[in-house]
Design an enzyme around this catalytic site. Structure first.
Site, PDB file in Angstrom:
ATOM      1  N   THR A  58     129.029 -56.167  26.436  1.00 31.61           N
ATOM      2  CA  THR A  58     130.162 -57.119  26.493  1.00 31.61           C
ATOM      3  C   THR A  58     130.631 -57.814  25.055  1.00 31.61           C
ATOM      4  O   THR A  58     129.929 -57.353  24.133  1.00 31.61           O
ATOM      5  CB  THR A  58     129.740 -58.363  27.450  1.00 31.61           C
ATOM      6  OG1 THR A  58     128.916 -59.187  26.441  1.00 31.61           O
ATOM      7  CG2 THR A  58     129.114 -57.995  28.594  1.00 31.61           C
ATOM      8  N   PHE A  99     123.022 -68.787  18.512  1.00 36.76           N
ATOM      9  CA  PHE A  99     124.067 -69.911  18.500  1.00 36.76           C
ATOM     10  C   PHE A  99     123.664 -71.329  18.460  1.00 36.76           C
ATOM     11  O   PHE A  99     124.499 -72.178  18.075  1.00 36.76           O
ATOM     12  CB  PHE A  99     124.747 -69.623  20.226  1.00 36.76           C
ATOM     13  CG  PHE A  99     125.866 -70.442  20.423  1.00 36.76           C
ATOM     14  CD1 PHE A  99     127.067 -69.918  20.473  1.00 36.76           C
ATOM     15  CD2 PHE A  99     125.937 -71.651  21.200  1.00 36.76           C
ATOM     16  CE1 PHE A  99     128.392 -70.728  20.337  1.00 36.76           C
ATOM     17  CE2 PHE A  99     127.032 -72.379  21.399  1.00 36.76           C
ATOM     18  CZ  PHE A  99     128.226 -71.761  21.011  1.00 36.76           C
ATOM     19  N   GLU A 100     122.292 -71.562  18.937  1.00 40.44           N
ATOM     20  CA  GLU A 100     121.715 -72.804  18.630  1.00 40.44           C
ATOM     21  C   GLU A 100     121.452 -73.247  17.221  1.00 40.44           C
ATOM     22  O   GLU A 100     121.210 -74.291  16.793  1.00 40.44           O
ATOM     23  CB  GLU A 100     120.659 -73.202  19.484  1.00 40.44           C
ATOM     24  CG  GLU A 100     121.053 -73.138  20.869  1.00 40.44           C
ATOM     25  CD  GLU A 100     121.624 -72.122  21.658  1.00 40.44           C
ATOM     26  OE1 GLU A 100     120.883 -70.991  21.461  1.00 40.44           O
ATOM     27  OE2 GLU A 100     122.503 -72.306  22.548  1.00 40.44           O
ATOM     28  N   HIS A 106     130.246 -60.793  24.291  1.00 39.65           N
ATOM     29  CA  HIS A 106     129.216 -61.883  23.690  1.00 39.65           C
ATOM     30  C   HIS A 106     128.886 -61.877  22.544  1.00 39.65           C
ATOM     31  O   HIS A 106     128.717 -62.968  21.874  1.00 39.65           O
ATOM     32  CB  HIS A 106     127.965 -61.819  24.990  1.00 39.65           C
ATOM     33  CG  HIS A 106     127.436 -63.308  24.967  1.00 39.65           C
ATOM     34  ND1 HIS A 106     128.055 -64.248  25.650  1.00 39.65           N
ATOM     35  CD2 HIS A 106     125.965 -63.419  24.767  1.00 39.65           C
ATOM     36  CE1 HIS A 106     127.185 -65.163  25.484  1.00 39.65           C
ATOM     37  NE2 HIS A 106     125.844 -64.825  24.738  1.00 39.65           N
ATOM     38  N   ARG A 158     116.475 -53.438   9.028  1.00 42.66           N
ATOM     39  CA  ARG A 158     116.626 -54.582   8.044  1.00 42.66           C
ATOM     40  C   ARG A 158     115.498 -55.734   8.477  1.00 42.66           C
ATOM     41  O   ARG A 158     115.596 -56.668   7.766  1.00 42.66           O
ATOM     42  CB  ARG A 158     117.932 -55.186   8.604  1.00 42.66           C
ATOM     43  CG  ARG A 158     119.053 -54.419   7.917  1.00 42.66           C
ATOM     44  CD  ARG A 158     120.350 -54.454   8.595  1.00 42.66           C
ATOM     45  NE  ARG A 158     121.569 -53.767   7.970  1.00 42.66           N
ATOM     46  CZ  ARG A 158     121.626 -52.361   8.236  1.00 42.66           C
ATOM     47  NH1 ARG A 158     120.661 -51.845   8.948  1.00 42.66           N
ATOM     48  NH2 ARG A 158     122.423 -51.872   7.742  1.00 42.66           N
ATOM     49  N   ALA A 190     118.824 -62.581  15.156  1.00 43.46           N
ATOM     50  CA  ALA A 190     119.318 -61.260  15.095  1.00 43.46           C
ATOM     51  C   ALA A 190     120.449 -61.285  16.341  1.00 43.46           C
ATOM     52  O   ALA A 190     120.087 -61.378  17.610  1.00 43.46           O
ATOM     53  CB  ALA A 190     118.461 -60.310  15.384  1.00 43.46           C
TER      54      ALA A 190
HETATM   55  N1  INI Z   1     121.612 -64.870  20.669  1.00 41.15           N
HETATM   56  C1  INI Z   1     121.059 -64.029  19.656  1.00 41.15           C
HETATM   57  O1  INI Z   1     120.310 -64.587  18.968  1.00 41.15           O
HETATM   58  N2  INI Z   1     121.220 -62.692  19.403  1.00 41.15           N
HETATM   59  C2  INI Z   1     121.873 -62.070  20.592  1.00 41.15           C
HETATM   60  O2  INI Z   1     122.011 -60.807  20.270  1.00 41.15           O
HETATM   61  C3  INI Z   1     122.417 -62.778  21.536  1.00 41.15           C
HETATM   62  N3  INI Z   1     123.218 -62.008  22.673  1.00 41.15           N
HETATM   63  O3  INI Z   1     123.538 -60.870  22.571  1.00 41.15           O
HETATM   64  O4  INI Z   1     123.462 -62.526  23.680  1.00 41.15           O
HETATM   65  C4  INI Z   1     122.151 -63.983  21.822  1.00 41.15           C
HETATM   66  N4  INI Z   1     122.496 -64.915  22.921  1.00 41.15           N
HETATM   67  C5  INI Z   1     122.192 -65.892  23.077  1.00 41.15           C
HETATM   68  C6  INI Z   1     122.786 -67.299  22.517  1.00 41.15           C
HETATM   69  O5  INI Z   1     122.310 -67.372  21.222  1.00 41.15           O
HETATM   70  C7  INI Z   1     122.450 -68.541  23.148  1.00 41.15           C
HETATM   71  O6  INI Z   1     121.242 -69.037  23.019  1.00 41.15           O
HETATM   72  C8  INI Z   1     122.887 -68.750  24.509  1.00 41.15           C
HETATM   73  O7  INI Z   1     124.236 -68.322  24.623  1.00 41.15           O
HETATM   74  C9  INI Z   1     122.949 -70.242  25.006  1.00 41.15           C
HETATM   75  O8  INI Z   1     123.675 -70.885  24.327  1.00 41.15           O
END
Ligand code: INI
Length: 158
Positions: free
Chosen positions: A87, A58-59, A89, A128, A81
């Protein structure tokens, strides 16, 4: 005959940034190793590569954007990944990473390569990240090299 423009595998000019998530680090570290291997094999020295680690996929976009705005890099390679859990998410993180990375490429006008795995389970991700489906980190970096060379050729026509 029309003129055809295509990138190639020759040693590219310029610096490369890799933005790699720490979440699912077993997988992402393998993608990162693949990406570094590909850059090395394409003649990119360590002194032309910066690696930035972020907490999760996400970042990635906001950091990729900051790097793109610095106008120091020929390409940015994004590695992460996102693996499906119990959930929804997964959908939010995968969707935000995907559209965010695409947006950065268009905003900054440089190749911003999508090397984020989005998988149903860990096994598919392992396949992968150096397993039987290859290493998508390697492929992402090879794509970056090709795109940098293509952008260079297109620049020459201006
Ligand atoms: N971040 C990932 O890179 N992969 C994931 O599978 C994942 N899941 O499943 O939760 C994940 N979550 C963290 C997200 O990227 C953020 O760091 C967090 O939400 C804070 O903003």
């Amino acid at each position: 005959m029309p003129q055809i423009f295509e990138g190639d595998n020759s040693p590219p000019a310029g610096r490369f940034a890799i933005v790699a998530a720490r979440f699912n680090s077993l997988i992402v570290d393998a993608l990162l190793a693949g990406a570094l291997d590909a850059l090395k094999r394409h003649g990119v020295g360590d002194d032309c590569i910066d690696v930035v680690r972020v907490p999760g996929s996400f970042e990635i976009p906001v950091v990729a954007q900051k790097l793109g705005e610095a106008e120091k890099y020929a390409a940015i390679i994004c590695l992460g990944a996102v693996i499906k859990g119990d959930t929804d998410h997964y959908d939010h993180v995968a969707g935000a990473a995907t559209s965010g990375i695409a947006q950065v490429a268009l905003t900054c006008g440089i190749p911003v390569i999508f090397g984020v795995l989005t998988c149903e389970n860990l096994e598919l991700a392992q396949n992968r990240a150096g397993g039987k489906a290859g290493n998508k980190g390697y492929e992402a970096a090879a794509t970056a090299v090709e795109m940098v060379n293509l952008m260079g050729k297109l620049e020459q026509t201006r």
